[in-house]
Design a protein around this motif. Sequence first.
Motif, mmCIF file in Angstrom:
data_model
loop_
_atom_site.group_PDB
_atom_site.id
_atom_site.type_symbol
_atom_site.label_atom_id
_atom_site.label_comp_id
_atom_site.label_asym_id
_atom_site.label_seq_id
_atom_site.Cartn_x
_atom_site.Cartn_y
_atom_site.Cartn_z
ATOM 1 N N ARG A 19 0.850 -1.174 0.000
ATOM 2 C CA ARG A 19 0.000 0.000 0.000
ATOM 3 C C ARG A 19 0.893 1.234 0.000
ATOM 4 O O ARG A 19 1.988 1.217 0.540
ATOM 5 N N ARG A 20 0.412 2.303 -0.588
ATOM 6 C CA ARG A 20 1.224 3.504 -0.657
ATOM 7 C C ARG A 20 1.560 4.054 0.724
ATOM 8 O O ARG A 20 2.590 4.702 0.900
ATOM 9 N N ALA A 21 0.699 3.796 1.695
ATOM 10 C CA ALA A 21 0.958 4.279 3.051
ATOM 11 C C ALA A 21 2.221 3.658 3.647
ATOM 12 O O ALA A 21 2.797 4.203 4.608
ATOM 13 N N GLU A 22 2.672 2.540 3.084
ATOM 14 C CA GLU A 22 3.889 1.903 3.592
ATOM 15 C C GLU A 22 5.129 2.729 3.297
ATOM 16 O O GLU A 22 6.217 2.446 3.813
ATOM 17 N N LEU A 23 4.974 3.763 2.469
ATOM 18 C CA LEU A 23 6.106 4.633 2.192
ATOM 19 C C LEU A 23 6.569 5.353 3.456
ATOM 20 O O LEU A 23 7.731 5.734 3.560
ATOM 21 N N GLN A 24 5.674 5.510 4.437
ATOM 22 C CA GLN A 24 6.088 6.119 5.703
ATOM 23 C C GLN A 24 7.114 5.238 6.407
ATOM 24 O O GLN A 24 8.083 5.729 6.995
ATOM 25 N N GLY A 25 6.905 3.925 6.331
ATOM 26 C CA GLY A 25 7.875 3.002 6.915
ATOM 27 C C GLY A 25 9.219 3.072 6.209
ATOM 28 O O GLY A 25 10.281 2.973 6.846
ATOM 29 N N VAL A 26 9.188 3.224 4.887
ATOM 30 C CA VAL A 26 10.429 3.395 4.125
ATOM 31 C C VAL A 26 11.163 4.644 4.600
ATOM 32 O O VAL A 26 12.378 4.623 4.842
ATOM 33 N N ALA A 27 10.421 5.746 4.733
ATOM 34 C CA ALA A 27 11.024 7.006 5.174
ATOM 35 C C ALA A 27 11.615 6.881 6.575
ATOM 36 O O ALA A 27 12.733 7.342 6.839
ATOM 37 N N ASN A 28 10.880 6.239 7.481
ATOM 38 C CA ASN A 28 11.370 6.081 8.851
ATOM 39 C C ASN A 28 12.647 5.232 8.877
ATOM 40 O O ASN A 28 13.605 5.556 9.600
ATOM 41 N N ASP A 29 12.666 4.143 8.118
ATOM 42 C CA ASP A 29 13.846 3.273 8.076
ATOM 43 C C ASP A 29 15.050 4.011 7.507
ATOM 44 O O ASP A 29 16.176 3.859 7.993
ATOM 45 N N PHE A 92 15.895 0.236 0.104
ATOM 46 C CA PHE A 92 14.828 0.241 1.103
ATOM 47 C C PHE A 92 13.464 -0.013 0.455
ATOM 48 O O PHE A 92 12.621 -0.716 1.015
ATOM 49 N N LEU A 93 13.221 0.583 -0.709
ATOM 50 C CA LEU A 93 11.958 0.357 -1.414
ATOM 51 C C LEU A 93 11.793 -1.123 -1.735
ATOM 52 O O LEU A 93 10.713 -1.702 -1.554
ATOM 53 N N ALA A 94 12.866 -1.742 -2.236
ATOM 54 C CA ALA A 94 12.797 -3.168 -2.559
ATOM 55 C C ALA A 94 12.561 -3.998 -1.312
ATOM 56 O O ALA A 94 11.804 -4.972 -1.327
ATOM 57 N N GLY A 95 13.214 -3.611 -0.201
ATOM 58 C CA GLY A 95 13.032 -4.349 1.043
ATOM 59 C C GLY A 95 11.615 -4.297 1.564
ATOM 60 O O GLY A 95 11.136 -5.248 2.196
ATOM 61 N N HIS A 96 10.914 -3.205 1.299
ATOM 62 C CA HIS A 96 9.517 -3.065 1.715
ATOM 63 C C HIS A 96 8.546 -3.553 0.634
ATOM 64 O O HIS A 96 7.333 -3.381 0.793
ATOM 65 N N ARG A 97 9.063 -4.096 -0.452
ATOM 66 C CA ARG A 97 8.244 -4.527 -1.584
ATOM 67 C C ARG A 97 7.394 -3.370 -2.117
ATOM 68 O O ARG A 97 6.246 -3.546 -2.524
ATOM 69 N N PHE A 98 7.958 -2.186 -2.119
ATOM 70 C CA PHE A 98 7.221 -1.003 -2.551
ATOM 71 C C PHE A 98 7.540 -0.737 -4.020
ATOM 72 O O PHE A 98 8.696 -0.525 -4.382
ATOM 73 N N PRO A 99 6.528 -0.731 -4.907
ATOM 74 C CA PRO A 99 6.794 -0.498 -6.335
ATOM 75 C C PRO A 99 7.452 0.863 -6.566
ATOM 76 O O PRO A 99 6.949 1.899 -6.126
ATOM 77 N N LYS A 100 8.561 0.868 -7.264
ATOM 78 C CA LYS A 100 9.295 2.115 -7.479
ATOM 79 C C LYS A 100 8.519 3.095 -8.348
ATOM 80 O O LYS A 100 8.755 4.308 -8.278
ATOM 81 N N THR A 101 7.590 2.572 -9.159
ATOM 82 C CA THR A 101 6.787 3.466 -10.001
ATOM 83 C C THR A 101 5.831 4.311 -9.169
ATOM 84 O O THR A 101 5.296 5.309 -9.671
ATOM 85 N N GLY A 180 12.987 -7.785 1.070
ATOM 86 C CA GLY A 180 13.412 -8.150 2.411
ATOM 87 C C GLY A 180 14.778 -7.608 2.777
ATOM 88 O O GLY A 180 15.159 -7.652 3.942
ATOM 89 N N PHE A 181 15.538 -7.092 1.823
ATOM 90 C CA PHE A 181 16.853 -6.547 2.131
ATOM 91 C C PHE A 181 16.718 -5.298 3.001
ATOM 92 O O PHE A 181 15.899 -4.442 2.758
ATOM 93 N N ARG A 182 17.510 -5.232 4.056
ATOM 94 C CA ARG A 182 17.554 -4.047 4.906
ATOM 95 C C ARG A 182 19.014 -3.651 5.086
ATOM 96 O O ARG A 182 19.805 -4.424 5.619
ATOM 97 N N PRO A 183 19.434 -2.455 4.648
ATOM 98 C CA PRO A 183 20.815 -2.062 4.819
ATOM 99 C C PRO A 183 21.307 -2.068 6.258
ATOM 100 O O PRO A 183 22.495 -2.109 6.494
ATOM 101 N N THR A 184 20.406 -1.978 7.238
ATOM 102 C CA THR A 184 20.859 -1.887 8.620
ATOM 103 C C THR A 184 20.729 -3.191 9.381
ATOM 104 O O THR A 184 21.085 -3.257 10.546
#
Length: 264
Positions: A19-29, A92-101, A180-184
């Motif tokens: 969901r697009r709302a998951e972008l908040q999790g990307v930003a926080n990470d 981070f986008l790939a780790g959250h399965r967030f479509p880059k488009t 699932g990749f997380r740089p941290t």
Amino acid sequence: MLFLSRTLKTTAVSPHMPRRAELQGVANDFVHWFLSRNNDAGGYWAVGKLRLLCEQNDFKSLNLKIWPLAMHPSAESTSNWAQSYSQVLSAFLAGHRFPKTWLVFGSLALEFEPMSGMRAIGSSEAGTRFQLTLELVTDVGKKYIASGVGNCLPHNPNLERRSLFSALRQLPTEQMEQPGFRPTANIQPMKIGPRYLHKSRSFSGSMEETAALSESLASAPGLLSIEAIEKHHKGGNLATLEVDGSCLDDFLKYMDSQGWIDAF
């Protein structure tokens, strides 16, 4: 500019519809990673290098456009930084399965207090306050913002310890892009204190032996840092090291292949 995030394994995540709302999790990470020591540039904390860049150019703040993904650096002094951070954001986008488009714009802003200014409460780092703000915008115009503060000094290689290992150097781009990749995530730091002797080489003195050991350690897989190498009274060198526990077997095999044995 290469950023070195200390990660060796990926973490599997259960399949789900993003969901697009998951972008908040990307930003926080991203912000959490940026403020940490995993935000590494050439073996040093990148925030200190950015502060030095601002001071050298008489900037009080720095704004970087990091999305769309910058594939090639330009002639601007901040271009390599923007390119590297756009690649981290992509991971981070790939780790959250967030479509880059779904992401159409991303920027980060850094503001630095003068060295005579305030310190950030809750940060144990030396120096004065800085603030990071990350803004991400979706294809439907929704903005997601995350921010954080910390303290830092301008980069000074004479006062900082340089990291000799960063796992991201070992990862191909396609592995960074796996869901699932997380740089941290997933680093397993552990302290070890081997007393190293060489199986076959003889040395003209302790300085030559220490230099040879340091050269071997510098290329060892899984090494995070060398805290000390000291001459041992029974012979050889006592090394105080931090290694990634998930790579310990590879580290031990490598040192053995270089002819070094642990005399303890």
